[in-house]
Design a protein around this motif. Structure first.
Motif, PDB file in Angstrom:
ATOM      1  N   GLN A   1      17.434  -5.758 -12.051  1.00  0.00           N
ATOM      2  CA  GLN A   1      16.845  -4.418 -12.156  1.00  0.00           C
ATOM      3  C   GLN A   1      15.426  -4.500 -12.690  1.00  0.00           C
ATOM      4  N   GLU A   2      15.196  -5.396 -13.648  1.00  0.00           N
ATOM      5  CA  GLU A   2      13.863  -5.549 -14.224  1.00  0.00           C
ATOM      6  C   GLU A   2      12.864  -6.043 -13.178  1.00  0.00           C
ATOM      7  N   ILE A   3      13.280  -6.993 -12.347  1.00  0.00           N
ATOM      8  CA  ILE A   3      12.398  -7.509 -11.297  1.00  0.00           C
ATOM      9  C   ILE A   3      12.036  -6.405 -10.317  1.00  0.00           C
ATOM     10  N   PHE A   4      13.034  -5.615  -9.944  1.00  0.00           N
ATOM     11  CA  PHE A   4      12.769  -4.504  -9.015  1.00  0.00           C
ATOM     12  C   PHE A   4      11.811  -3.490  -9.628  1.00  0.00           C
ATOM     13  N   ASP A   5      12.044  -3.130 -10.895  1.00  0.00           N
ATOM     14  CA  ASP A   5      11.179  -2.140 -11.557  1.00  0.00           C
ATOM     15  C   ASP A   5       9.734  -2.624 -11.613  1.00  0.00           C
ATOM     16  N   LYS A   6       9.537  -3.914 -11.902  1.00  0.00           N
ATOM     17  CA  LYS A   6       8.178  -4.454 -11.969  1.00  0.00           C
ATOM     18  C   LYS A   6       7.509  -4.435 -10.595  1.00  0.00           C
ATOM     19  N   ALA A   7       8.266  -4.798  -9.565  1.00  0.00           N
ATOM     20  CA  ALA A   7       7.698  -4.795  -8.208  1.00  0.00           C
ATOM     21  C   ALA A   7       7.315  -3.379  -7.785  1.00  0.00           C
ATOM     22  N   LEU A   8       8.173  -2.412  -8.099  1.00  0.00           N
ATOM     23  CA  LEU A   8       7.878  -1.022  -7.742  1.00  0.00           C
ATOM     24  C   LEU A   8       6.681  -0.506  -8.530  1.00  0.00           C
ATOM     25  N   ALA A   9       6.601  -0.890  -9.810  1.00  0.00           N
ATOM     26  CA  ALA A   9       5.475  -0.444 -10.639  1.00  0.00           C
ATOM     27  C   ALA A   9       4.156  -0.989 -10.108  1.00  0.00           C
ATOM     28  N   ARG A  10       4.150  -2.246  -9.659  1.00  0.00           N
ATOM     29  CA  ARG A  10       2.931  -2.822  -9.099  1.00  0.00           C
ATOM     30  C   ARG A  10       2.516  -2.075  -7.828  1.00  0.00           C
ATOM     31  N   THR A  11       3.488  -1.708  -7.017  1.00  0.00           N
ATOM     32  CA  THR A  11       3.173  -0.964  -5.789  1.00  0.00           C
ATOM     33  C   THR A  11       2.576   0.389  -6.110  1.00  0.00           C
ATOM     34  N   LEU A  12       3.151   1.079  -7.105  1.00  0.00           N
ATOM     35  CA  LEU A  12       2.648   2.407  -7.460  1.00  0.00           C
ATOM     36  C   LEU A  12       1.276   2.321  -8.114  1.00  0.00           C
ATOM     37  N   ARG A  13       1.059   1.258  -8.899  1.00  0.00           N
ATOM     38  CA  ARG A  13      -0.270   1.096  -9.524  1.00  0.00           C
ATOM     39  C   ARG A  13      -1.337   0.875  -8.460  1.00  0.00           C
ATOM     40  N   ALA A  14      -0.979   0.209  -7.374  1.00  0.00           N
ATOM     41  CA  ALA A  14      -1.955  -0.003  -6.300  1.00  0.00           C
ATOM     42  C   ALA A  14      -2.366   1.317  -5.667  1.00  0.00           C
ATOM     43  N   ASN A  15      -1.469   2.301  -5.750  1.00  0.00           N
ATOM     44  CA  ASN A  15      -1.784   3.621  -5.189  1.00  0.00           C
ATOM     45  C   ASN A  15      -2.228   4.558  -6.309  1.00  0.00           C
ATOM     46  N   SER A  16      -3.227   4.144  -7.076  1.00  0.00           N
ATOM     47  CA  SER A  16      -3.729   4.949  -8.184  1.00  0.00           C
ATOM     48  C   SER A  16      -4.507   6.152  -7.654  1.00  0.00           C
ATOM     49  N   TYR A  17      -4.715   7.124  -8.547  1.00  0.00           N
ATOM     50  CA  TYR A  17      -5.442   8.317  -8.125  1.00  0.00           C
ATOM     51  C   TYR A  17      -6.897   7.973  -7.802  1.00  0.00           C
ATOM     52  N   ALA A  18      -7.456   7.004  -8.514  1.00  0.00           N
ATOM     53  CA  ALA A  18      -8.840   6.607  -8.233  1.00  0.00           C
ATOM     54  C   ALA A  18      -8.966   6.088  -6.797  1.00  0.00           C
ATOM     55  N   ASN A  19      -8.014   5.238  -6.377  1.00  0.00           N
ATOM     56  CA  ASN A  19      -8.047   4.737  -5.007  1.00  0.00           C
ATOM     57  C   ASN A  19      -7.780   5.851  -4.001  1.00  0.00           C
ATOM     58  N   PHE A  20      -6.840   6.725  -4.351  1.00  0.00           N
ATOM     59  CA  PHE A  20      -6.466   7.811  -3.438  1.00  0.00           C
ATOM     60  C   PHE A  20      -7.625   8.787  -3.247  1.00  0.00           C
ATOM     61  N   SER A  21      -8.229   9.232  -4.371  1.00  0.00           N
ATOM     62  CA  SER A  21      -9.304  10.218  -4.281  1.00  0.00           C
ATOM     63  C   SER A  21     -10.555   9.629  -3.628  1.00  0.00           C
ATOM     64  N   GLY A  22     -10.722   8.296  -3.743  1.00  0.00           N
ATOM     65  CA  GLY A  22     -11.866   7.664  -3.095  1.00  0.00           C
ATOM     66  C   GLY A  22     -11.817   7.781  -1.583  1.00  0.00           C
ATOM     67  N   CYS A  23     -10.614   7.963  -1.027  1.00  0.00           N
ATOM     68  CA  CYS A  23     -10.481   8.125   0.419  1.00  0.00           C
ATOM     69  C   CYS A  23     -10.777   9.554   0.858  1.00  0.00           C
ATOM     70  N   PHE A  24     -10.795  10.485  -0.076  1.00  0.00           N
ATOM     71  CA  PHE A  24     -11.016  11.893   0.250  1.00  0.00           C
ATOM     72  C   PHE A  24     -12.085  12.478  -0.685  1.00  0.00           C
ATOM     73  N   PRO A  25     -13.345  12.069  -0.513  1.00  0.00           N
ATOM     74  CA  PRO A  25     -14.394  12.523  -1.436  1.00  0.00           C
ATOM     75  C   PRO A  25     -14.620  14.031  -1.403  1.00  0.00           C
ATOM     76  N   THR A  26     -14.504  14.624  -0.205  1.00  0.00           N
ATOM     77  CA  THR A  26     -14.767  16.063  -0.112  1.00  0.00           C
ATOM     78  C   THR A  26     -13.716  16.884  -0.849  1.00  0.00           C
ATOM     79  N   PRO A  27     -12.416  16.685  -0.572  1.00  0.00           N
ATOM     80  CA  PRO A  27     -11.416  17.417  -1.370  1.00  0.00           C
ATOM     81  C   PRO A  27     -11.459  17.054  -2.848  1.00  0.00           C
ATOM     82  N   ALA A  28     -11.761  15.777  -3.155  1.00  0.00           N
ATOM     83  CA  ALA A  28     -11.820  15.377  -4.570  1.00  0.00           C
ATOM     84  C   ALA A  28     -12.926  16.127  -5.300  1.00  0.00           C
ATOM     85  N   LYS A  29     -13.983  16.481  -4.580  1.00  0.00           N
ATOM     86  CA  LYS A  29     -15.104  17.196  -5.200  1.00  0.00           C
ATOM     87  C   LYS A  29     -14.827  18.685  -5.326  1.00  0.00           C
ATOM     88  N   HIS A  30     -14.222  19.271  -4.280  1.00  0.00           N
ATOM     89  CA  HIS A  30     -14.087  20.723  -4.241  1.00  0.00           C
ATOM     90  C   HIS A  30     -12.707  21.210  -4.701  1.00  0.00           C
TER      91      HIS A  30
END
Length: 229
Positions: free
Chosen positions: A42-71
């Motif tokens: 369970q610990e191995i799975f939780d760590k793998a899932l956490a790494r995946t979610l960290r890769a999808n941070s809000y900074a990375n996400f909002s960088g793909c949508f500058p216009t909505p991120a601004k307005h």
């Protein structure tokens, strides 16, 4: 010929030891609470899932949508949270399905018990020389034969978890591609809006200039009419 006293005493002692030896107790039931190996899984799975979610941070996400991120940053952040929550929920549900399908917790707990028993016997000098196979109960023999199957099941679970992690990473890559496509669509939409606004401005200017021409022609006509009178 009389029996050797030493042999007689040894045989009596052997029979007394066998008579005094109690029957092997029934094996303890395997608990459903995750043991060391199930907890580690369970610990191995939780760590793998956490790494995946960290890769999808809000900074990375909002960088793909500058216009909505601004307005509309609040709305964009809400979409990001919902996306991550859905990804986490789906991964956990699939992992739980695998555990249930393979009865992983019970099997890994049984493996923990067998390894613990083997370690105890080794530490206390209880090897094959002291306990022969014919002295084991049918349940103990069955569990001994079950150990390779349990180890194979653990290997399959590890491989499945690795496969799920790869699938999660591929899913994250697809999400990134979809974001890029949405950004391209938004850019194209902004260009279309700019073209429409430019056309509207040109139309307004043309209408104003045409009205001035009409007014000038009308005034010129009135002047000519008066001069003829």
């Amino acid at each position: 010929m009389a029996d050797d006293p030493t042999t007689t005493i040894t045989n009596q002692h052997h029979h007394q030891r066998l008579a005094a030896s109690p029957s092997p107790p029934p094996p303890a039931p395997v608990p459903q609470t995750p043991g060391p190996r199930a907890s580690k899984l369970q610990e191995i799975f939780d760590k793998a899932l956490a790494r995946t979610l960290r890769a999808n941070s809000y900074a990375n996400f909002s960088g793909c949508f500058p216009t909505p991120a601004k307005h509309v940053p609040a709305s964009l952040e809400s979409v990001w949270r919902q996306l991550n929550a859905k990804l986490e929920e789906s991964a956990k549900a699939e992992f739980e399905d695998i555990l249930t399908e393979r009865d992983a917790v019970t099997q890994l707990n049984e493996l923990d018990r067998l390894v613990g028993e083997a370690r105890y016997r080794k530490d206390h000098g209880e090897g094959e020389e002291s306990v022969g196979p014919h002295m084991l109960s049918p349940e103990e023999l069955y569990r001994a034969h079950l150990l390779p199957h349990l180890m194979e099941t653990q290997a399959k679970l590890d491989a499945r978890i690795g496969s799920v992690q790869v699938e999660n990473e591929e899913l994250a890559g697809k999400v990134q591609e979809q974001r890029a496509e949405m950004e391209r669509l938004l850019s194209g939409l902004e260009a279309v809006v700019a073209d429409v606004e430019g056309a509207a401005a040109a139309t307004t200017q043309f209408t104003a200039e045409n009205r001035l021409r009409q007014d000038a022609a009308q005034m010129d006509g009135e002047v000519k009419a008066r001069s003829e009178i």
